[in-house]
Design a protein around this motif. Structure first.
Motif, PDB file in Angstrom:
ATOM      1  N   TYR A   1      12.131  52.502  76.094  1.00  0.00           N
ATOM      2  CA  TYR A   1      11.773  53.402  75.027  1.00  0.00           C
ATOM      3  C   TYR A   1      11.659  52.265  73.799  1.00  0.00           C
ATOM      4  O   TYR A   1      12.182  51.314  73.650  1.00  0.00           O
ATOM      5  CB  TYR A   1      12.838  53.989  74.475  1.00  0.00           C
ATOM      6  CG  TYR A   1      13.204  54.999  75.721  1.00  0.00           C
ATOM      7  CD1 TYR A   1      12.845  56.272  76.077  1.00  0.00           C
ATOM      8  CD2 TYR A   1      14.270  54.705  76.450  1.00  0.00           C
ATOM      9  CE1 TYR A   1      13.230  56.849  76.981  1.00  0.00           C
ATOM     10  CE2 TYR A   1      14.885  55.521  77.438  1.00  0.00           C
ATOM     11  CZ  TYR A   1      14.180  56.591  77.907  1.00  0.00           C
ATOM     12  OH  TYR A   1      14.547  57.261  78.938  1.00  0.00           O
ATOM     13  N   GLY A   2      10.763  52.565  72.853  1.00  0.00           N
ATOM     14  CA  GLY A   2      10.305  52.057  71.442  1.00  0.00           C
ATOM     15  C   GLY A   2       9.490  50.722  71.561  1.00  0.00           C
ATOM     16  O   GLY A   2       8.706  50.321  72.594  1.00  0.00           O
ATOM     17  N   GLU A   3       9.813  49.768  70.941  1.00  0.00           N
ATOM     18  CA  GLU A   3       9.118  48.565  70.685  1.00  0.00           C
ATOM     19  C   GLU A   3      10.098  47.366  70.510  1.00  0.00           C
ATOM     20  O   GLU A   3      10.997  47.517  69.663  1.00  0.00           O
ATOM     21  CB  GLU A   3       8.166  48.436  69.661  1.00  0.00           C
ATOM     22  CG  GLU A   3       7.292  49.482  69.535  1.00  0.00           C
ATOM     23  CD  GLU A   3       6.310  49.730  68.338  1.00  0.00           C
ATOM     24  OE1 GLU A   3       5.059  49.756  68.447  1.00  0.00           O
ATOM     25  OE2 GLU A   3       7.081  49.834  67.085  1.00  0.00           O
ATOM     26  N   LEU A   4       9.899  46.173  71.579  1.00  0.00           N
ATOM     27  CA  LEU A   4      10.853  45.287  71.156  1.00  0.00           C
ATOM     28  C   LEU A   4      10.556  44.442  69.772  1.00  0.00           C
ATOM     29  O   LEU A   4      11.488  44.107  69.363  1.00  0.00           O
ATOM     30  CB  LEU A   4      10.432  44.180  72.344  1.00  0.00           C
ATOM     31  CG  LEU A   4      10.927  44.439  73.608  1.00  0.00           C
ATOM     32  CD1 LEU A   4      10.410  43.672  74.895  1.00  0.00           C
ATOM     33  CD2 LEU A   4      12.474  44.699  73.830  1.00  0.00           C
ATOM     34  N   GLU A   5       9.286  44.448  69.293  1.00  0.00           N
ATOM     35  CA  GLU A   5       8.956  44.055  68.090  1.00  0.00           C
ATOM     36  C   GLU A   5       8.319  45.176  67.391  1.00  0.00           C
ATOM     37  O   GLU A   5       7.260  45.528  67.790  1.00  0.00           O
ATOM     38  CB  GLU A   5       8.200  42.865  68.146  1.00  0.00           C
ATOM     39  CG  GLU A   5       8.654  41.625  68.659  1.00  0.00           C
ATOM     40  CD  GLU A   5       7.538  40.630  69.046  1.00  0.00           C
ATOM     41  OE1 GLU A   5       7.411  39.966  68.203  1.00  0.00           O
ATOM     42  OE2 GLU A   5       7.098  40.582  70.266  1.00  0.00           O
ATOM     43  N   LYS A   6       8.907  45.581  66.181  1.00  0.00           N
ATOM     44  CA  LYS A   6       8.534  46.804  65.553  1.00  0.00           C
ATOM     45  C   LYS A   6       6.795  46.436  65.244  1.00  0.00           C
ATOM     46  O   LYS A   6       6.430  45.701  64.653  1.00  0.00           O
ATOM     47  CB  LYS A   6       9.301  47.034  64.262  1.00  0.00           C
ATOM     48  CG  LYS A   6       8.856  48.364  63.714  1.00  0.00           C
ATOM     49  CD  LYS A   6       9.954  48.741  62.562  1.00  0.00           C
ATOM     50  CE  LYS A   6       9.777  50.364  61.872  1.00  0.00           C
ATOM     51  NZ  LYS A   6      10.837  50.309  60.669  1.00  0.00           N
ATOM     52  N   GLY A   7       6.110  47.503  65.616  1.00  0.00           N
ATOM     53  CA  GLY A   7       4.689  47.513  65.147  1.00  0.00           C
ATOM     54  C   GLY A   7       3.829  47.042  66.205  1.00  0.00           C
ATOM     55  O   GLY A   7       2.419  46.827  66.287  1.00  0.00           O
ATOM     56  N   LYS A   8       4.191  46.237  67.315  1.00  0.00           N
ATOM     57  CA  LYS A   8       3.550  45.433  68.355  1.00  0.00           C
ATOM     58  C   LYS A   8       3.214  46.157  69.601  1.00  0.00           C
ATOM     59  O   LYS A   8       2.744  45.844  70.514  1.00  0.00           O
ATOM     60  CB  LYS A   8       4.352  44.357  68.768  1.00  0.00           C
ATOM     61  CG  LYS A   8       4.578  43.187  67.761  1.00  0.00           C
ATOM     62  CD  LYS A   8       3.339  42.360  67.506  1.00  0.00           C
ATOM     63  CE  LYS A   8       3.383  41.244  66.688  1.00  0.00           C
ATOM     64  NZ  LYS A   8       4.289  40.057  67.231  1.00  0.00           N
ATOM     65  N   LYS A   9       4.004  47.703  69.735  1.00  0.00           N
ATOM     66  CA  LYS A   9       3.820  48.359  70.693  1.00  0.00           C
ATOM     67  C   LYS A   9       4.234  47.717  72.049  1.00  0.00           C
ATOM     68  O   LYS A   9       3.636  48.027  73.162  1.00  0.00           O
ATOM     69  CB  LYS A   9       2.331  48.985  70.806  1.00  0.00           C
ATOM     70  CG  LYS A   9       1.948  49.730  69.506  1.00  0.00           C
ATOM     71  CD  LYS A   9       0.607  50.389  69.795  1.00  0.00           C
ATOM     72  CE  LYS A   9       0.210  51.301  68.582  1.00  0.00           C
ATOM     73  NZ  LYS A   9      -1.074  51.894  68.394  1.00  0.00           N
ATOM     74  N   ASN A  10       5.023  46.834  72.039  1.00  0.00           N
ATOM     75  CA  ASN A  10       5.477  46.335  73.236  1.00  0.00           C
ATOM     76  C   ASN A  10       6.842  46.742  73.857  1.00  0.00           C
ATOM     77  O   ASN A  10       7.901  46.193  73.653  1.00  0.00           O
ATOM     78  CB  ASN A  10       5.723  44.838  73.182  1.00  0.00           C
ATOM     79  CG  ASN A  10       6.261  44.241  72.005  1.00  0.00           C
ATOM     80  OD1 ASN A  10       6.820  44.959  71.060  1.00  0.00           O
ATOM     81  ND2 ASN A  10       6.748  42.954  71.855  1.00  0.00           N
ATOM     82  N   CYS A  11       6.959  47.859  74.450  1.00  0.00           N
ATOM     83  CA  CYS A  11       7.970  48.502  74.996  1.00  0.00           C
ATOM     84  C   CYS A  11       8.451  47.768  76.453  1.00  0.00           C
ATOM     85  O   CYS A  11       7.627  46.938  76.873  1.00  0.00           O
ATOM     86  CB  CYS A  11       7.408  49.986  75.796  1.00  0.00           C
ATOM     87  SG  CYS A  11       8.639  50.972  76.174  1.00  0.00           S
ATOM     88  N   PRO A  12       9.704  47.583  76.146  1.00  0.00           N
ATOM     89  CA  PRO A  12      10.330  46.887  77.417  1.00  0.00           C
ATOM     90  C   PRO A  12      10.080  47.411  78.643  1.00  0.00           C
ATOM     91  O   PRO A  12       9.591  48.660  78.562  1.00  0.00           O
ATOM     92  CB  PRO A  12      11.825  47.109  77.105  1.00  0.00           C
ATOM     93  CG  PRO A  12      11.943  48.244  76.112  1.00  0.00           C
ATOM     94  CD  PRO A  12      10.696  48.167  75.399  1.00  0.00           C
ATOM     95  N   ASP A  13      10.217  46.569  79.680  1.00  0.00           N
ATOM     96  CA  ASP A  13       9.868  47.161  81.004  1.00  0.00           C
ATOM     97  C   ASP A  13      10.691  46.818  82.169  1.00  0.00           C
ATOM     98  O   ASP A  13      11.750  46.171  81.650  1.00  0.00           O
ATOM     99  CB  ASP A  13       8.277  47.047  81.269  1.00  0.00           C
ATOM    100  CG  ASP A  13       7.862  45.564  81.440  1.00  0.00           C
ATOM    101  OD1 ASP A  13       8.688  45.007  81.657  1.00  0.00           O
ATOM    102  OD2 ASP A  13       6.670  45.264  81.063  1.00  0.00           O
ATOM    103  N   ASN A  14      10.329  47.129  83.490  1.00  0.00           N
ATOM    104  CA  ASN A  14      11.332  46.475  84.433  1.00  0.00           C
ATOM    105  C   ASN A  14      11.466  44.929  84.605  1.00  0.00           C
ATOM    106  O   ASN A  14      12.104  44.288  85.191  1.00  0.00           O
ATOM    107  CB  ASN A  14      10.960  47.268  85.859  1.00  0.00           C
ATOM    108  CG  ASN A  14      11.468  48.683  85.751  1.00  0.00           C
ATOM    109  OD1 ASN A  14      12.235  49.028  84.913  1.00  0.00           O
ATOM    110  ND2 ASN A  14      11.001  49.386  86.923  1.00  0.00           N
ATOM    111  N   GLN A  15      10.312  44.189  84.047  1.00  0.00           N
ATOM    112  CA  GLN A  15      10.256  42.928  84.086  1.00  0.00           C
ATOM    113  C   GLN A  15      10.961  42.237  82.905  1.00  0.00           C
ATOM    114  O   GLN A  15      11.210  41.020  82.917  1.00  0.00           O
ATOM    115  CB  GLN A  15       8.935  42.395  84.185  1.00  0.00           C
ATOM    116  CG  GLN A  15       8.207  42.621  85.478  1.00  0.00           C
ATOM    117  CD  GLN A  15       7.926  43.990  86.031  1.00  0.00           C
ATOM    118  OE1 GLN A  15       7.313  44.592  85.156  1.00  0.00           O
ATOM    119  NE2 GLN A  15       8.503  44.524  86.979  1.00  0.00           N
ATOM    120  N   THR A  16      11.246  42.965  81.804  1.00  0.00           N
ATOM    121  CA  THR A  16      11.886  42.491  80.743  1.00  0.00           C
ATOM    122  C   THR A  16      13.394  42.049  81.103  1.00  0.00           C
ATOM    123  O   THR A  16      14.160  42.540  81.681  1.00  0.00           O
ATOM    124  CB  THR A  16      12.163  43.616  79.724  1.00  0.00           C
ATOM    125  OG1 THR A  16      10.940  43.898  79.489  1.00  0.00           O
ATOM    126  CG2 THR A  16      12.968  43.038  78.426  1.00  0.00           C
TER     127      THR A  16
END
Length: 377
Positions: free
Chosen positions: A61-76
């Motif tokens: 959920y959300g963004e790892l960096e605000k405004g970057k739209k880089n949602c965490p995933d299974n590879q994070t």
């Protein structure tokens, strides 16, 4: 009228969930709790894994960096902090099951030189005292780390910790161990100690004549199929390491520095790997059962196993096993709840004074609805 309709729909959906015991509804509960969580001040991303009655549920959920739209995933890859201690506890339980270690042993048996300071009067520190945080050790070695961490939310804290540990190695730790003063009889007073878990790793190295990191990696890959869980990352893996934030600082914080042995808080993992760890804990094989045994019971509600916190005071959840993990740029929780064949892992890439409670509230919301489902199923 509109608000009333929304309330009716919400109550209706909760009622339907309570009437339907199908585990698929867990994802709905996860999404609801997590989306509320990431709206909290400073929290802008989270990952949750639930294992319920053998089924797996993962949400990012959300963004790892605000405004970057880089949602965490299974590879994070996440830093899981003090959850590392439960892995050390598992390896210690393995050594006990294999009769290579007796937790009643004096720790002096495994030390390279004499440490007359590691006792209280004629009461020596035993291995079980390290595993149960009742040794009387300080939280961290060197001692300066405790002073720095006492002002945890100060924006300079991560940099100071990194500088302190930049050249601090295992020999330095064993040297500083001579400076420890034990001021109470071991085995009774709870006093959380990361230094104690580091020494457990050292003892395991002596027992197996193998470096702790190799012991750890070999065990989790071969017995739990956790291929992405380790202390040190390759350069390629480091690219997948989640960025994180300390306190209310909007600047990305550097990763946790390497600690001697890494057993107290240096492990990294992915969400799918943590699902495997939950399933491993719920299977409760001989090694897990040993690691869950009570070493010290402090009161009717709280005990300690092999680094596991054991909660026996929750009537809804029954006896469960829990541990918090935290570094200056992430915090997490793991819960193992045998009564419901349920386990959970939650993590966010922010670390502040309120982070733990925010995560607890999200999991409590999920657990409460699961217990209602079980009761009405």
């Amino acid at each position: 009228m509109k608000n009333r309709l929304l309330l009716i729909l919400l109550l209706s959906s909760i009622f339907c969930l309570a009437q339907n015991s199908q585990p698929e509804n867990i994802k709905i509960l996860m999404d609801s709790a997590a989306n509320r969580m990431i709206k909290k001040p400073l929290i802008h991303s989270a990952s949750i894994a639930i294992v319920y009655q053998g089924k797996e549920f993962i949400g990012h959920y959300g963004e790892l960096e605000k405004g970057k739209k880089n949602c965490p995933d299974n590879q994070t890859i996440y830093e899981i902090g003090s959850l590392s201690k439960t892995f050390a506890g598992t390896l210690a339980a393995k050594a006990v099951v294999e009769k290579k270690l007796n937790i009643e042993d004096e720790i002096q048996k495994y030390l390279p030189e004499n440490y007359p300071n590691l006792k209280y009067g004629d009461q020596p520190i035993l291995v079980k005292h390290l595993l149960s945080h009742t040794s009387g050790f300080p939280n961290m070695l060197p001692f300066e780390a405790n002073t720095i961490l006492a002002d945890f939310t100060n924006h300079d804290t991560p940099a100071k910790i990194n500088e302190l540990y930049k050249n601090y190695n295992q020999k330095d730790f064993l040297r500083d161990l001579h400076k420890v003063k034990i001021d109470t009889v071991p085995g009774y007073k709870y006093s959380y100690s990361s230094a104690g878990s580091q020494l457990v790793a050292f003892i395991l190295e002596k027992v197996y004549q193998t470096k702790y990191e190799k012991l750890l990696t070999d065990y989790v890959t071969q017995n739990i199929a956790m291929q992405n869980t380790k202390i040190n990352l390759s350069s390629q893996e480091a690219k997948k390491l989640a960025v994180g934030y300390h306190s209310d600082n909007s600047v990305i914080t550097s990763p946790m520095p390497q600690l001697p042995w890494g057993a107290s808080g240096n492990m990294k993992s992915t969400i799918p790997d943590m699902v495997k760890y939950i399933k491993f804990q719920l299977k409760n094989n001989e090694i897990v059962a040993e690691s869950h045994k009570t070493i010290v019971k402090f009161d009717n509600d709280f005990s300690i196993g092999y680094f596991w916190n054991i909660d026996t005071g929750n009537k809804k959840l029954g006896t469960f096993y829990v541990h918090h993990g935290g570094v200056p740029r992430s915090q997490c929780y793991i819960y193992i709840i045998p009564k419901y064949d349920l386990g959970a892992f939650i993590i966010t890439n922010q670390s502040g004074n309120d982070t733990a409670k925010i995560m607890e509230d999200a999991l409590t919301e999920i657990f409460d609805k699961i217990t209602v489902t079980e009761k009405n199923g």
